[in-house]
Motif scaffolding. Structure first.
Motif, PDB file in Angstrom:
ATOM      1  N   ARG A 169     -42.246 -63.840 -24.218  1.00 27.32           N
ATOM      2  CA  ARG A 169     -41.423 -62.870 -23.496  1.00 27.32           C
ATOM      3  C   ARG A 169     -42.317 -62.229 -22.456  1.00 27.32           C
ATOM      4  O   ARG A 169     -43.476 -61.887 -22.761  1.00 27.32           O
ATOM      5  N   VAL A 170     -41.820 -62.061 -21.236  1.00 27.90           N
ATOM      6  CA  VAL A 170     -42.641 -61.526 -20.148  1.00 27.90           C
ATOM      7  C   VAL A 170     -42.100 -60.143 -19.784  1.00 27.90           C
ATOM      8  O   VAL A 170     -40.924 -60.009 -19.463  1.00 27.90           O
ATOM      9  N   GLN A 171     -42.966 -59.140 -19.848  1.00 32.86           N
ATOM     10  CA  GLN A 171     -42.520 -57.779 -19.519  1.00 32.86           C
ATOM     11  C   GLN A 171     -43.429 -57.173 -18.448  1.00 32.86           C
ATOM     12  O   GLN A 171     -44.545 -56.730 -18.772  1.00 32.86           O
ATOM     13  N   PRO A 172     -42.995 -57.159 -17.188  1.00 32.28           N
ATOM     14  CA  PRO A 172     -43.796 -56.483 -16.165  1.00 32.28           C
ATOM     15  C   PRO A 172     -43.815 -54.989 -16.493  1.00 32.28           C
ATOM     16  O   PRO A 172     -42.776 -54.419 -16.842  1.00 32.28           O
ATOM     17  N   LEU A 173     -44.986 -54.346 -16.439  1.00 32.71           N
ATOM     18  CA  LEU A 173     -45.055 -52.936 -16.842  1.00 32.71           C
ATOM     19  C   LEU A 173     -45.108 -51.986 -15.646  1.00 32.71           C
ATOM     20  O   LEU A 173     -44.216 -51.201 -15.454  1.00 32.71           O
ATOM     21  N   PHE A 174     -46.174 -52.049 -14.848  1.00 36.79           N
ATOM     22  CA  PHE A 174     -46.243 -51.161 -13.680  1.00 36.79           C
ATOM     23  C   PHE A 174     -47.183 -51.744 -12.624  1.00 36.79           C
ATOM     24  O   PHE A 174     -47.997 -52.623 -12.924  1.00 36.79           O
ATOM     25  N   GLN A 175     -47.044 -51.198 -11.414  1.00 38.99           N
ATOM     26  CA  GLN A 175     -47.867 -51.688 -10.298  1.00 38.99           C
ATOM     27  C   GLN A 175     -49.145 -50.868 -10.176  1.00 38.99           C
ATOM     28  O   GLN A 175     -49.191 -49.714 -10.602  1.00 38.99           O
ATOM     29  N   VAL A 176     -50.138 -51.473  -9.569  1.00 36.53           N
ATOM     30  CA  VAL A 176     -51.416 -50.789  -9.363  1.00 36.53           C
ATOM     31  C   VAL A 176     -51.831 -51.008  -7.900  1.00 36.53           C
ATOM     32  O   VAL A 176     -51.916 -52.156  -7.445  1.00 36.53           O
ATOM     33  N   PRO A 177     -52.076 -49.922  -7.175  1.00 38.39           N
ATOM     34  CA  PRO A 177     -52.390 -50.083  -5.746  1.00 38.39           C
ATOM     35  C   PRO A 177     -53.848 -50.512  -5.538  1.00 38.39           C
ATOM     36  O   PRO A 177     -54.697 -50.276  -6.412  1.00 38.39           O
ATOM     37  N   PRO A 178     -54.159 -51.112  -4.372  1.00 32.45           N
ATOM     38  CA  PRO A 178     -55.541 -51.551  -4.101  1.00 32.45           C
ATOM     39  C   PRO A 178     -56.543 -50.402  -4.228  1.00 32.45           C
ATOM     40  O   PRO A 178     -57.693 -50.620  -4.610  1.00 32.45           O
ATOM     41  N   SER A 179     -56.103 -49.156  -3.963  1.00 33.81           N
ATOM     42  CA  SER A 179     -57.032 -48.018  -3.983  1.00 33.81           C
ATOM     43  C   SER A 179     -57.589 -47.726  -5.383  1.00 33.81           C
ATOM     44  O   SER A 179     -58.525 -46.950  -5.527  1.00 33.81           O
ATOM     45  N   ALA A 180     -57.036 -48.370  -6.413  1.00 33.53           N
ATOM     46  CA  ALA A 180     -57.521 -48.132  -7.781  1.00 33.53           C
ATOM     47  C   ALA A 180     -58.800 -48.913  -8.077  1.00 33.53           C
ATOM     48  O   ALA A 180     -59.386 -48.753  -9.149  1.00 33.53           O
ATOM     49  N   PRO A 183     -64.628 -53.117  -5.005  1.00 34.07           N
ATOM     50  CA  PRO A 183     -63.973 -52.962  -3.715  1.00 34.07           C
ATOM     51  C   PRO A 183     -62.454 -53.149  -3.862  1.00 34.07           C
ATOM     52  O   PRO A 183     -62.009 -53.796  -4.819  1.00 34.07           O
ATOM     53  N   ALA A 184     -61.710 -52.598  -2.894  1.00 31.29           N
ATOM     54  CA  ALA A 184     -60.246 -52.679  -2.967  1.00 31.29           C
ATOM     55  C   ALA A 184     -59.802 -54.102  -2.619  1.00 31.29           C
ATOM     56  O   ALA A 184     -60.254 -54.650  -1.615  1.00 31.29           O
ATOM     57  N   PRO A 185     -58.956 -54.725  -3.458  1.00 29.94           N
ATOM     58  CA  PRO A 185     -58.435 -56.052  -3.093  1.00 29.94           C
ATOM     59  C   PRO A 185     -57.441 -55.924  -1.935  1.00 29.94           C
ATOM     60  O   PRO A 185     -56.988 -54.818  -1.635  1.00 29.94           O
ATOM     61  N   LYS A 186     -57.095 -57.047  -1.332  1.00 34.49           N
ATOM     62  CA  LYS A 186     -56.170 -56.997  -0.181  1.00 34.49           C
ATOM     63  C   LYS A 186     -54.720 -56.913  -0.633  1.00 34.49           C
ATOM     64  O   LYS A 186     -53.835 -56.640   0.168  1.00 34.49           O
ATOM     65  N   VAL A 187     -54.496 -57.182  -1.934  1.00 32.98           N
ATOM     66  CA  VAL A 187     -53.112 -57.286  -2.412  1.00 32.98           C
ATOM     67  C   VAL A 187     -52.808 -56.231  -3.475  1.00 32.98           C
ATOM     68  O   VAL A 187     -53.712 -55.675  -4.083  1.00 32.98           O
ATOM     69  N   GLU A 188     -51.502 -56.014  -3.666  1.00 29.01           N
ATOM     70  CA  GLU A 188     -51.042 -55.133  -4.747  1.00 29.01           C
ATOM     71  C   GLU A 188     -51.246 -55.853  -6.083  1.00 29.01           C
ATOM     72  O   GLU A 188     -51.173 -57.087  -6.149  1.00 29.01           O
ATOM     73  N   SER A 189     -51.464 -55.077  -7.126  1.00 31.34           N
ATOM     74  CA  SER A 189     -51.619 -55.672  -8.454  1.00 31.34           C
ATOM     75  C   SER A 189     -50.529 -55.123  -9.372  1.00 31.34           C
ATOM     76  O   SER A 189     -49.838 -54.160  -9.013  1.00 31.34           O
ATOM     77  N   ALA A 190     -50.421 -55.723 -10.541  1.00 30.80           N
ATOM     78  CA  ALA A 190     -49.447 -55.226 -11.516  1.00 30.80           C
ATOM     79  C   ALA A 190     -49.920 -55.602 -12.916  1.00 30.80           C
ATOM     80  O   ALA A 190     -50.665 -56.560 -13.100  1.00 30.80           O
ATOM     81  N   ILE A 191     -49.473 -54.791 -13.863  1.00 30.15           N
ATOM     82  CA  ILE A 191     -49.793 -55.059 -15.272  1.00 30.15           C
ATOM     83  C   ILE A 191     -48.583 -55.735 -15.917  1.00 30.15           C
ATOM     84  O   ILE A 191     -47.443 -55.316 -15.705  1.00 30.15           O
ATOM     85  N   VAL A 192     -48.877 -56.780 -16.673  1.00 31.14           N
ATOM     86  CA  VAL A 192     -47.802 -57.489 -17.376  1.00 31.14           C
ATOM     87  C   VAL A 192     -48.151 -57.602 -18.853  1.00 31.14           C
ATOM     88  O   VAL A 192     -49.320 -57.723 -19.216  1.00 31.14           O
ATOM     89  N   ARG A 193     -47.102 -57.507 -19.678  1.00 30.07           N
ATOM     90  CA  ARG A 193     -47.280 -57.730 -21.124  1.00 30.07           C
ATOM     91  C   ARG A 193     -46.619 -59.060 -21.467  1.00 30.07           C
ATOM     92  O   ARG A 193     -45.472 -59.306 -21.059  1.00 30.07           O
ATOM     93  N   LEU A 194     -47.361 -59.918 -22.172  1.00 27.99           N
ATOM     94  CA  LEU A 194     -46.812 -61.204 -22.608  1.00 27.99           C
ATOM     95  C   LEU A 194     -46.754 -61.201 -24.132  1.00 27.99           C
ATOM     96  O   LEU A 194     -47.773 -60.936 -24.792  1.00 27.99           O
TER      97      LEU A 194
END
Ligand code: SAM
Length: 268
Positions: A169-180, A183-194
């Motif tokens: 089961r795939v549950q996207p949880l929340f997004q994480v901005p590059p500023s977190a 060095p800051a990545p170029k893309v947005e990130s997100a946490i997922v629970r599997l």
């Protein structure tokens, strides 16, 4: 030449996908989603400098970590020396046999802010241990999380969605901005629970065949199923399938793919 960016004692290395978490609110949010507890069987992939490791150890002092970068090992050893049950396995998570961590009655809880360049092959590698895994929490590129969770007819639905959803089961949880990160990545990130199913809800008779079928279908996602399958089956066999051959692969659910793969297996 690209100079590595300095973050504390260690120089972040691009080739190891090192973007270290520095935002304490985000770290807290991740750790509270994981909810570590004493006695659990936690494994962290890519602990880096220990941004998530530290708060996890406070809640569950038994922790195995797998880290590729040798230079991080002494840093982690020093930082967490007061934890006798903290074990560092220096090596490549893609080649790690995760079943070595399994204990009867203690299924694996795998976590990690994953290096984005290996996240898809790592996901496939981990799925081969899915029967021994209780849950997984990963930081991934937001786009990868979208693909993992995508449903049929969604433009992000593809091989990764079908194969991961076969097992979990795939549950996207929340997004994480590059500023977190530093060095800051170029893309947005997100946490997922599997959450791996104890048994896949639609079991495939032949997993390799299912995997081959799904790969072939999404290599040519705009083609009809007839055109995709004509390379695998004779015309008469095609006509025996319980499938509308004018459909496109992206309209098939995980259940449809498994049903089709099991039918093909019985014809071959
Ligand atoms: N967990 C730390 C954090 O959140 O700050 C670091 C995350 S950083 C995105 C990814 C980490 O994975 C790095 O420490 C990197 O060295 C490690 N890594 C990269 N490739 C790896 C591999 N194949 N196996 C294990 N670790 C790997």
């Amino acid at each position: 030449m690209n100079r590595p960016r300095k973050t504390g004692e260690h120089q972040a290395r691009k080739r190891f996908g090192q973007n270290f978490l520095v935002d304490h609110n985000i770290i807290e949010k991740i750790v509270s989603a994981i909810a570590p507890a004493p006695g659990q069987n936690l494994i962290e992939i890519g602990p880096g400098q220990g941004a998530i490791t530290g708060p996890v150890l406070e809640k569950c002092p038994h922790l195995n970590v797998v880290e590729l970068d040798r230079d991080l090992v002494p840093i982690l050893q020093k930082k967490f020396q007061e934890y006798p049950d903290f074990h560092i396995h220096q090596g490549d998570a893609l080649k790690t046999d995760f079943s070595q961590f399994y204990q009867e009655g203690k299924p694996l809880r795998i976590i990690g802010n994953l290096p984005y360049n290996i996240s898809t092959p790592l996901m496939f590698h981990l799925l081969s241990f899915s029967g021994q895994i209780r849950d997984m929490y990963f930081m991934l590129q937001k786009e990868v999380v979208t693909r993992l969770a995508a449903a049929p007819r969604d433009k992000n639905y593809g091989r990764l969605s079908v194969m991961v959803q076969y097992y979990c089961r795939v549950q996207p949880l929340f997004q994480v901005p590059p500023s977190a990160f530093r060095p800051a990545p170029k893309v947005e990130s997100a946490i997922v629970r599997l959450l791996p199913y104890p048994e896949p809800p639609y079991p495939a008779d032949d997993l390799q065949l299912l995997s081959r079928l799904v790969r072939a279908c999404f290599q040519q996602r705009r083609k009809t199923m007839r055109n995709t399958l004509k390379h695998m089956l004779e015309v008469e066999q095609l006509e025996q399938l319980d499938l509308d051959l004018t459909r496109r692969p992206e309209t098939l659910s995980v259940e449809d793919f498994v049903h089709l793969s099991n039918q093909i297996g019985s014809l071959l």
